[in-house]
Design a protein around this motif. Sequence first.
Motif, mmCIF file in Angstrom:
data_model
loop_
_atom_site.group_PDB
_atom_site.id
_atom_site.type_symbol
_atom_site.label_atom_id
_atom_site.label_comp_id
_atom_site.label_asym_id
_atom_site.label_seq_id
_atom_site.Cartn_x
_atom_site.Cartn_y
_atom_site.Cartn_z
ATOM 1 N N ARG A 58 -10.556 36.593 -65.040
ATOM 2 C CA ARG A 58 -9.503 35.811 -64.373
ATOM 3 C C ARG A 58 -8.540 36.721 -63.617
ATOM 4 O O ARG A 58 -8.111 36.418 -62.500
ATOM 5 C CB ARG A 58 -8.754 34.993 -65.418
ATOM 6 C CG ARG A 58 -7.813 33.942 -64.830
ATOM 7 C CD ARG A 58 -7.135 33.168 -65.950
ATOM 8 N NE ARG A 58 -6.313 32.087 -65.428
ATOM 9 C CZ ARG A 58 -5.500 31.358 -66.175
ATOM 10 N NH1 ARG A 58 -5.418 31.578 -67.468
ATOM 11 N NH2 ARG A 58 -4.777 30.396 -65.628
ATOM 12 N N SER A 59 -8.198 37.858 -64.203
ATOM 13 C CA SER A 59 -7.267 38.781 -63.545
ATOM 14 C C SER A 59 -7.901 39.431 -62.322
ATOM 15 O O SER A 59 -7.242 39.641 -61.299
ATOM 16 C CB SER A 59 -6.794 39.851 -64.526
ATOM 17 O OG SER A 59 -7.841 40.758 -64.843
ATOM 18 N N CYS A 105 -9.440 30.879 -76.718
ATOM 19 C CA CYS A 105 -10.151 32.158 -76.782
ATOM 20 C C CYS A 105 -10.370 32.488 -78.244
ATOM 21 O O CYS A 105 -10.116 31.668 -79.137
ATOM 22 C CB CYS A 105 -9.370 33.255 -76.059
ATOM 23 S SG CYS A 105 -7.831 33.744 -76.881
ATOM 24 N N GLN A 108 2.834 32.362 -69.143
ATOM 25 C CA GLN A 108 2.328 32.737 -70.441
ATOM 26 C C GLN A 108 3.216 32.236 -71.571
ATOM 27 O O GLN A 108 2.746 32.004 -72.669
ATOM 28 C CB GLN A 108 2.209 34.263 -70.561
ATOM 29 C CG GLN A 108 1.125 34.847 -69.680
ATOM 30 C CD GLN A 108 1.016 36.326 -69.882
ATOM 31 O OE1 GLN A 108 1.438 36.860 -70.902
ATOM 32 N NE2 GLN A 108 0.465 37.015 -68.915
ATOM 33 N N ALA A 144 -1.047 33.788 -75.971
ATOM 34 C CA ALA A 144 -0.856 33.546 -74.544
ATOM 35 C C ALA A 144 -0.035 32.291 -74.292
ATOM 36 O O ALA A 144 0.323 31.999 -73.152
ATOM 37 C CB ALA A 144 -2.212 33.415 -73.850
ATOM 38 N N SER A 193 -10.316 36.684 -69.810
ATOM 39 C CA SER A 193 -9.018 37.137 -69.296
ATOM 40 C C SER A 193 -9.204 38.177 -68.199
ATOM 41 O O SER A 193 -8.538 38.135 -67.160
ATOM 42 C CB SER A 193 -8.175 37.734 -70.424
ATOM 43 O OG SER A 193 -7.921 36.799 -71.435
ATOM 44 N N THR A 202 -5.580 40.247 -73.399
ATOM 45 C CA THR A 202 -6.039 40.814 -72.134
ATOM 46 C C THR A 202 -7.473 41.304 -72.224
ATOM 47 O O THR A 202 -8.221 41.267 -71.254
ATOM 48 C CB THR A 202 -5.119 41.974 -71.711
ATOM 49 O OG1 THR A 202 -3.798 41.478 -71.553
ATOM 50 C CG2 THR A 202 -5.571 42.604 -70.408
ATOM 51 N N ILE A 257 -4.938 36.211 -68.834
ATOM 52 C CA ILE A 257 -4.992 35.408 -70.044
ATOM 53 C C ILE A 257 -6.208 34.502 -69.948
ATOM 54 O O ILE A 257 -6.704 34.227 -68.853
ATOM 55 C CB ILE A 257 -3.711 34.570 -70.251
ATOM 56 C CG1 ILE A 257 -3.419 33.704 -69.019
ATOM 57 C CG2 ILE A 257 -2.523 35.464 -70.565
ATOM 58 C CD1 ILE A 257 -2.229 32.801 -69.176
ATOM 59 N N PRO A 258 -6.724 34.032 -71.082
ATOM 60 C CA PRO A 258 -7.915 33.166 -71.031
ATOM 61 C C PRO A 258 -7.650 31.916 -70.209
ATOM 62 O O PRO A 258 -6.527 31.402 -70.171
ATOM 63 C CB PRO A 258 -8.150 32.818 -72.512
ATOM 64 C CG PRO A 258 -7.478 33.910 -73.276
ATOM 65 C CD PRO A 258 -6.289 34.311 -72.457
#
Length: 540
Positions: free
Chosen positions: A180-181, A385, A444, A340, A177, A172, A188-189
């Motif tokens: 993206r969130s 990642c 995931q 992930a 990551s 995270t 996650i990457p």
Amino acid sequence: MNEALPDVPEVRVVGLPQLTSGFDLVERLDLPMHLKVHGPLEPMGGEQLAQLSERINLKGRGGAGFPFHKKLRSVAEAAIRRGVRPVVVVNGSEDEPACRKDTVMINRAPHLILDGALLVAEALGARTLVVGVTRESTQRSMEAALSERGLTNRRGATIRARVQRNPVRMVTGAAASLVRSIDGGPAIPPGRKTSASQNGVGGAPTLLSNAETFAQLAIAARIGAERYGNTGLYDEPGTVMLTVSGAVARPMVIEAPTGVPLRYILQLAGAPPVPQGVLTGGYHGKWIDSATVNETIVSRNSLDAVGGALGAGAILPISTATCPLGESLRVAQWLAEESAGQCGPCYLGLPAAARGMEDILNGGGPAALEALKQVANAVKRRGACSHPDGSAMFLESTIKAFTDDLAAHVLGNGCGRPVEGVLPLFEGGQQPTGIPGGQAEPEQGPSRQKIYVDWTLCRGHGLCADILPEVFQLGADGFPTVAQAGVPRYAEAKALRAVRRCPALALRLEEDTRGAAPRQNLPAVREGGGGGRRALGRGR
């Protein structure tokens, strides 16, 4: 067994406090107390801020150590070139069991972090500020700090600011990551290398840096580069925040000037006088031995020179009473669980590496050691990642630092010492999700699909590794290195294609439906036999 660290452990200071100023007065510096302790902060232009960062040699304090002035200029140039407003992101996602310095800063001095972030936002002309956190305590403290400043996420605000809460997971904290969130995806990457400075939140140039980095910038902006440079080393001025745990009497976060002897930091926390080894930089870091500890000072360059790492500022000594390989195995197993599930080097390579370490401890001999070295080398520079790279670095450092113990396990009957579990993990060996009642996103984990190699048919064509590199790697003999493996959900279609295109018909894909209704997303052919399994696509 060492218990999980609390969110806010004891805090100590070596010399005069800077980041921790006022900690002796209150548990948390609200805005009035923050201004009373640190005073007001005047805005600065972008180039002025970049020059300040360069003069104090400010580097990211989250582990990578990238020069802040380069990141600042890169974002500014990209924003001007594209004619868009950039975004500023504070990364407070401290998800490693051995790290608490950023969590301490967010809980006790959130406004110092916001000072630095808002200083950068104003200099860049940014209108969006996001603070990424993973813990309930840090979310509460930072949301309270935004409220105290009158900052909201409402449309029309001069600057829109909010807190982004993600699950507590090792991956995270990766910049990609977090971006993206923030954009609404899973934390996650994304599976491809990206540069937040060029293409970050919403596609805009994004200045993303660690929480402590912004706090250090706020201190330097107040007192100036010359006065900031009066503390610590000439080439690495200022202080550094460290989390000291492991075999210590009192786990703690310590603010210390760079240049302080590492042995003094260990003594403050009550470490053994002669530790067997010290893990520096956290679980993506490196071990140094007891003799090296006495030669080392707290600085990025000094630790690099002796084979250690400053990393995320975690320092973990272990005593001579515990088995260092057993301690490292516990961490390796945790690192494998933190995958992930997106790429083979991580999802398959890290569990294989942990099993390799376990084989060494169980008397696997030289063959087990060689297998571990091969797996650790194979996962590097191939992941989506940095998690596989950091984990491999930790394992390679382990077998390099503890050669006597390694020889005892590989060539003899073991070192004879128990595993005390002094390196902290989350309670029960599991990580909290960081979201009450939350679970990991479905994509995931692995699917219920498993792919098998029939060795009586396999001829080593290697097509499976070309089509499905997430699962298959070829050994020195040209054959797959695994006989069976779970398939990541995103790769199910590729797995079916690998099965159908295998020239020797040596692959089969099966779905384990025990305990759950079978999924019908892939074409299935029922074969004889029970056991609740369905075989998929044996032919081309």
